[in-house]
Design a protein around this motif. Structure first.
Motif, PDB file in Angstrom:
ATOM      1  N   PHE A   1      -0.296   7.931   6.603  1.00  0.00           N
ATOM      2  CA  PHE A   1       0.849   8.579   5.971  1.00  0.00           C
ATOM      3  C   PHE A   1       1.096   7.977   4.586  1.00  0.00           C
ATOM      4  N   LEU A   2       1.842   8.698   3.770  1.00  0.00           N
ATOM      5  CA  LEU A   2       2.365   8.114   2.540  1.00  0.00           C
ATOM      6  C   LEU A   2       3.555   7.242   2.914  1.00  0.00           C
ATOM      7  N   THR A   3       3.652   6.088   2.308  1.00  0.00           N
ATOM      8  CA  THR A   3       4.658   5.101   2.717  1.00  0.00           C
ATOM      9  C   THR A   3       6.097   5.567   2.466  1.00  0.00           C
ATOM     10  N   VAL A   4       6.977   5.199   3.388  1.00  0.00           N
ATOM     11  CA  VAL A   4       8.413   5.413   3.180  1.00  0.00           C
ATOM     12  C   VAL A   4       9.088   4.110   2.749  1.00  0.00           C
ATOM     13  N   SER A   5       8.360   3.001   2.892  1.00  0.00           N
ATOM     14  CA  SER A   5       8.903   1.696   2.510  1.00  0.00           C
ATOM     15  C   SER A   5       7.792   0.655   2.563  1.00  0.00           C
ATOM     16  N   GLY A   6       7.886  -0.337   1.681  1.00  0.00           N
ATOM     17  CA  GLY A   6       6.927  -1.441   1.705  1.00  0.00           C
ATOM     18  C   GLY A   6       7.422  -2.635   2.491  1.00  0.00           C
TER      19      GLY A   6
ATOM     20  N   PRO B   1       0.808  -1.230   0.000  1.00  0.00           N
ATOM     21  CA  PRO B   1       0.000   0.000   0.000  1.00  0.00           C
ATOM     22  C   PRO B   1       0.837   1.273   0.000  1.00  0.00           C
ATOM     23  N   ILE B   2       0.306   2.307  -0.622  1.00  0.00           N
ATOM     24  CA  ILE B   2       0.934   3.628  -0.591  1.00  0.00           C
ATOM     25  C   ILE B   2       0.498   4.386   0.659  1.00  0.00           C
ATOM     26  N   ILE B   3      -0.732   4.149   1.107  1.00  0.00           N
ATOM     27  CA  ILE B   3      -1.222   4.753   2.346  1.00  0.00           C
ATOM     28  C   ILE B   3      -0.997   3.756   3.476  1.00  0.00           C
ATOM     29  N   THR B   4      -0.378   4.214   4.560  1.00  0.00           N
ATOM     30  CA  THR B   4      -0.026   3.298   5.648  1.00  0.00           C
ATOM     31  C   THR B   4      -0.136   4.007   6.991  1.00  0.00           C
ATOM     32  N   SER B   5      -0.265   3.215   8.055  1.00  0.00           N
ATOM     33  CA  SER B   5      -0.231   3.773   9.412  1.00  0.00           C
ATOM     34  C   SER B   5       1.102   3.481  10.089  1.00  0.00           C
ATOM     35  N   ASN B   6       2.048   2.898   9.325  1.00  0.00           N
ATOM     36  CA  ASN B   6       3.354   2.540   9.875  1.00  0.00           C
ATOM     37  C   ASN B   6       4.435   3.511   9.427  1.00  0.00           C
ATOM     38  N   ASP B   7       5.421   3.705  10.285  1.00  0.00           N
ATOM     39  CA  ASP B   7       6.643   4.427   9.918  1.00  0.00           C
ATOM     40  C   ASP B   7       7.775   3.424   9.954  1.00  0.00           C
ATOM     41  N   CYS B   8       8.069   2.836   8.787  1.00  0.00           N
ATOM     42  CA  CYS B   8       9.032   1.733   8.740  1.00  0.00           C
ATOM     43  C   CYS B   8      10.424   2.164   9.185  1.00  0.00           C
TER      44      CYS B   8
END
Length: 473
Positions: A212-217, A175-182
């Motif tokens: 958030f917009l993803t910083v990593s998958g 996903p491009i939208i995420t609740s995680n900060d990898c």
């Protein structure tokens, strides 16, 4: 009756005429035999009118080379100018010119879309600097350099997918939208609706949680690796870094992979090296003229460096060895190298040069430098994790990877210390239900293109660059 018969005969003659075959410019240039009726569409790259002959060069983006069109001067039109869109029909014949196999003898030239050459920012026979064409994101793809870059980018993308699919990986759309900060870096673009911005007293989120917009998958790939063993993703990622440097973009593409049932950092590094070499070899063989443009006019020494890189194994040094090399360096760094501090770009570039200008793996970084998911090496007194960065000449860090911490007690302890246990309960669940040793890596696609082509500014290897204070189009 006579009139009807003559009309029927005329209709039959028209039906018997050869139908013009539509060819791309690349197909026309590569044709082995002449053809009687050919139709080519594209944009005019040059117009030259002489007393007895009219010369055009047209290009449709399928190749760096343009197709020469030879026509009678009577076919010249007022709106037949540089940049105009045309359709040309005629005969494909052997060209007397040594630099071109075929040329098109025009019988008709139709201007599909005229071009106002006085206001058109690209000029005929001018080699525009990359900085200049960057101002025109809607037109710069018509520039030779950007056209070559985008064909290379397309071929590299296809090769990356082929590499993973040929090696049994499953492609996952993370996903491009995420609740995680990898990454845990805090450099995130938060998603808010206009209504959320207005509601400043009691903030209610569209997704019920901050998004958030993803910083990593990576974290989503780890989920999938628990079912499919080997997985990869290739898509856009976002960093809200307030930087306009040559190395940073706010939106860029990442190639990421996760491998289950691996206990060796060497396994991860081997996949990284194989991917890098396979894709590079494919690009060099399938886009020779496009790559040559960069190696001739932008980075003349890059071709030789790439050829050497493909022949030799990448070097491996530990983080501790890297710090000692930097401490003994004859030059003074802006950031003093110390064990426990992150390697800066100036350090990375020096290490690559010190090792002979070849790609270098740096392994086993300090525990406190890296994110919570990296596997504890349980070493001492210098506590490290099983992490690896791949450094390449001229760019610095290209890939980053690690073994992931699959041991539940270790992960629980670290998340508790960081105050992240509740947010990552689902991540702990993965360790409770059939966890296996695993690892993975990510490669910045734009930085990869920078390296193989020798392009200094990362904004020149992506179609529509987004960076701090700039979002054109």
């Amino acid at each position: 009756m006579l009139c009807a018969r003559s009309g029927w005969r005329a209709l039959r003659r028209c039906a018997s005429l050869p139908r013009a075959v539509r060819l791309r410019v690349r197909e026309a240039l590569g044709a082995r035999e002449p053809a009687e009726a050919v139709r080519v569409q594209g944009w005019v790259r040059s117009v030259r009118s002489q007393k007895e002959v009219l010369f055009l060069h047209i290009n449709d983006g399928s190749s760096l080379e343009s197709l020469q069109v030879v026509a009678d001067p009577s076919l010249e039109k007022r709106d037949l100018t540089f940049g105009s869109a045309v359709e040309v029909q005629g005969k494909l014949v052997k060209s007397p010119h040594k630099m071109q196999n075929m040329e098109l003898q025009a019988e008709t030239i139709h201007v599909v879309g005229p071009c106002d050459i006085w206001s058109f920012p690209l000029k005929m026979r001018e080699r525009h600097p990359l900085e200049y064409v960057r101002q025109f994101p809607h037109l710069r793809c018509r520039n030779n350099t950007l056209g070559a870059l985008l064909r290379i980018r397309s071929e590299a993308t296809a090769s990356i997918h082929s590499f993973f699919q040929d090696n049994g990986y499953v492609h996952i759309h993370t996903p491009i939208i995420t609740s995680n900060d990898c990454e845990g870096a805090g450099e995130l673009f938060q998603i808010e609706t206009p209504r959320e911005e207005e509601d400043s007293v009691e903030k209610s989120h569209f997704f019920n949680v901050p998004a958030f917009l993803t910083v990593s998958g990576q974290l989503h790939l780890e989920v999938m690796a628990g079912a499919f063993t080997h997985v990869f993703t290739f898509g856009p990622t976002f960093r809200a870094e307030n930087s306009q440097s040559r190395r940073h973009l706010a939106e860029f593409y990442m190639v990421e992979a996760e491998l289950s049932f691996t206990e060796s950092l060497q396994d991860i590094m081997q996949v990284m090296e194989d991917l890098f070499k396979t894709v590079t070899s494919t690009v060099l063989s399938k886009c020779p003229r496009d790559v040559e443009l960069f190696h001739k006019y932008i980075a003349p020494a890059q071709k030789g460096r790439l050829e050497q890189m493909l022949k030799h194994k990448f070097m491996i040094i530990s983080y501790s060895e890297a710090v000692e090399i930097l401490k003994q360096a004859p030059q003074t760094f802006t950031f003093k190298p110390e064990w426990g501090c992150d390697l800066q770009t100036e350090h990375e570039k020096y290490l690559v040069k010190h090792c002979g200008d070849v790609p270098v793996f740096v392994v086993n970084y300090p525990y406190d430098l890296k994110p919570f998911y990296m596997r504890d090496n349980e070493d001492g007194p210098q506590h490290t994790v099983a992490a690896v960065d791949l450094l390449v000449p001229g760019v610095g860090e290209l890939c980053g990877g690690s073994l992931r911490e699959e041991r539940l007690p270790f992960l629980e302890s670290r998340l508790q210390r960081l105050g992240l246990t509740d947010a990552y309960q689902w991540y702990l669940d993965l360790r409770k239900f059939g966890s296996v040793p695993h690892g993975g890596f990510g490669m910045g696609f734009e930085r990869y293109l920078q390296y193989i082509l020798g392009v200094e500014n990362i904004k020149d290897v992506i179609p529509f660059p987004r960076f701090s204070h700039s979002c054109l189009l």
